[in-house]
Design an enzyme around this catalytic site. Sequence first.
Site, PDB file in Angstrom:
ATOM      1  N   ASP A  36       0.871  -1.166   0.000  1.00  0.00           N
ATOM      2  CA  ASP A  36       0.000   0.000   0.000  1.00  0.00           C
ATOM      3  C   ASP A  36       0.917   1.227   0.000  1.00  0.00           C
ATOM      4  O   ASP A  36       2.119   1.131   0.259  1.00  0.00           O
ATOM      5  CB  ASP A  36      -0.956   0.006   1.196  1.00  0.00           C
ATOM      6  CG  ASP A  36      -2.167   0.916   0.915  1.00  0.00           C
ATOM      7  OD1 ASP A  36      -2.060   1.792   0.014  1.00  0.00           O
ATOM      8  OD2 ASP A  36      -3.199   0.772   1.580  1.00  0.00           O
TER       9      ASP A  36
HETATM   10  C1  BGC Z   1      -5.014   3.276  -0.019  1.00  0.00           C
HETATM   11  C2  BGC Z   1      -5.054   2.321  -1.195  1.00  0.00           C
HETATM   12  C3  BGC Z   1      -4.843   3.093  -2.467  1.00  0.00           C
HETATM   13  C4  BGC Z   1      -3.499   3.797  -2.376  1.00  0.00           C
HETATM   14  C5  BGC Z   1      -3.128   4.571  -3.625  1.00  0.00           C
HETATM   15  C6  BGC Z   1      -3.801   4.162  -0.025  1.00  0.00           C
HETATM   16  O1  BGC Z   1      -3.963   5.208   0.870  1.00  0.00           O
HETATM   17  O2  BGC Z   1      -5.069   2.547   1.176  1.00  0.00           O
HETATM   18  O3  BGC Z   1      -6.275   1.642  -1.212  1.00  0.00           O
HETATM   19  O4  BGC Z   1      -4.921   2.241  -3.563  1.00  0.00           O
HETATM   20  O5  BGC Z   1      -3.539   4.704  -1.298  1.00  0.00           O
HETATM   21  O6  BGC Z   1      -3.914   5.697  -3.758  1.00  0.00           O
END
Ligand code: BGC
Length: 739
Positions: A273
Amino acid sequence: MATKNKLNYYLTIGITIIISTACVTYQSKVKIEKKYSYNEQYEPLIEDLISKMTLEEKTGMLHGFGMFVSGGVERLGIPEFHYTDGPNGIREELHRHSWEPLNLNNDYATFFPTGSALAATWNKEMAYAYGEAIGLEARARNKDMLLGPAVNIMRTPLGGRTFEYFSEDPYLNTRVAVNYTQGVQNQNVAVCVKHFAANNQEYQRNSISVEVSERALREIYLPAYRAAIEEADAMGIMGAYNKFRGEYLCQHSYLNNQVLKNEFGFKGMVVSDWGATHNTVTAALGGLDVEMGTFTPGQNYNNNYFGHPLRDSVLAGVVPIEVINDKVRRILRVMYNLNKMNGNRIQGELASPKTTQTAYNIASESIVLLKNDNNTLPLNIKKHKSIAVIGLNAKQSQAKGGFTAGVKPIYEITPLEGLQNKLKNKATIRYAQGYEQEFEVKDNWRTPPVNTPNRALLDEAVQAAKSSDIAIIFAGNTREIETETLDRTSLDLPFGQNELIQAVSAVNPNTIVVIIAGGAVNLGICKQSASAILYAWFNGSEAGNAIADVLLGAVNPSGKLPFTIPEKLSQIGAHAFDSLSYPGLNGVVQYKEDILVGYRWLDKHEITPAYPFGHGLSYTTFSYSQPYLNKTVFRPDENINISVKVKNTGKISGKEVVQCYMGITQSNVLRPVKELKAFAKTSLKPGTEDIVELSVNAHDLAYFDEKEMNWVVEPGLYKLYIGSSSRDIKGTTQFEISR
Ligand code: BGC
């Protein structure tokens, strides 16, 4: 069933099959197919490329070189790899090196209904169509990997990302995840199933450590990941922010190496993530393949954990080169299988007739009719000529907000616009705002909503309702209330909406409440006051058209709740214990309800919720025959074939979701009373009937034995329940599993 009865039943089935095939009109245009699977022929090409790469070129592919792009190797013709959020629409373009939007005029997309809405269709074809449409839009925006679907189990309705997720039930979750994945990947776009694993709350999400039994992990929290890999060859998995049993998930060797890669046979890439990588060596050895979103001062991406520090760890002999090669192999495998290396890819389409039609189809099938006293709905416009439309949720966009799950839609029809478009001159609409959207400001952050009503707005709404034949209140949450990074603090309707609903219902007996939300809300007052209640979700670009069609009867609602709506929070397993169980204590959250998540807890403790899992009414009625099984005794690997006759006994066409639950009658271990094991959606014209055929492999009745670390099918007597919801059981029967 006595033999003679059985014979009659089969004769009836035979005759009915002939009749019903002629009468069933539901012709789905969606073709679910699994075109994509890894092509072995690419493997020698991949090995050849790896053999030509320098160590620095290899590690250069293992981390971001921008917010949503990871590195390639120009010298060898390996392009950069492009990611995009997210689960409910292709996100607008951001600055390469920051979260700042570029404010382009061509980076719009269709806003698709959010995860819980999709799951509420209980329709596998809709899940496939969703994946296909969002995959087409990703291609049109030239993306390689979609950061979705989001499949975490709704352990608590307070979870900030409940709206993104599908269900509290692992089986419904798997069916949506598998079909969504196939739909996306058939468009030459990889999915990134997220957030692996046991990431079920936003409270302290960057640090909280989840303690959960191995059994609950396997039975409840992992099935959707496993199915997306085993059944749909998912090419990406995103590691979550939180910790699991004391270790960060992006460097959790047991989960990433042992479970995901060895046991589930995952051949694609584990992506962190954004900003969830904490270490070079532990993460490299702990199964992470690509580090994304790490804060990179001066854009010097080579300083990322997987940049030069990883290169140096290999040179120092701490990380074996084969570990690096395996990561590169996985990325190249995904690139080859997406046709990215030969450029022969689907071009895609953006907000096209096909993708917007899909958004409409899903939105209109997702809406759940919770209550409909005296057939208040559908609206009778010949009789009721004036409508008071009340509430900000009738008028406001739901596309943005929720952090990374926001979409910049090319258009979005609000409920008010939908009604205005459909009604034209047929009825008068009086709009009243009804409530003010205010938040308490704490630490510069918008937290909890203010719950006291705005008297002037409330009075204005009451006046509008008094002088109208019908009042429709659009209540519920906003995308600021249900959002990534924050759990809700209460299930109550915000902004004094309860008082509004009470006051409006007191002056107008035909008051309908439409809830706009992604997760469960407390409907106590609403249930007492309103004549009809619809759950209409954060329902995408076509939300307003879909809700207007349901209100006016052009669409007969067929959505079913993918989660329980409790009467109070303490009816939910996670909330039945102390704060260690939720939201956590001293950095640890312990899943004390264990396998009894969602309706499993309520069944076991004989608790009646406000609306049970699987509930959803229709404007027509259905009758069910008793379920019939092909045999009464099954071996542990045999298919249990179930047939049940469903008849539309009302006056209009409708769709019904036939739900099949099973549970063992006696066991030495804790078992849920019943668990969803199959479902099917059937479409019936008035007066017609269908034989719904369901099949469950006896192996799917297994529980996970922690001592043996294996699945065990217990021999014994099982009960089968066929229901229109988890509590509206239409018929039961029993069968035996032999040794
Ligand atoms: C989220 C993800 C997301 C990523 C990219 C993170 O804060 O948890 O679900 O895909 O950011 O934006």
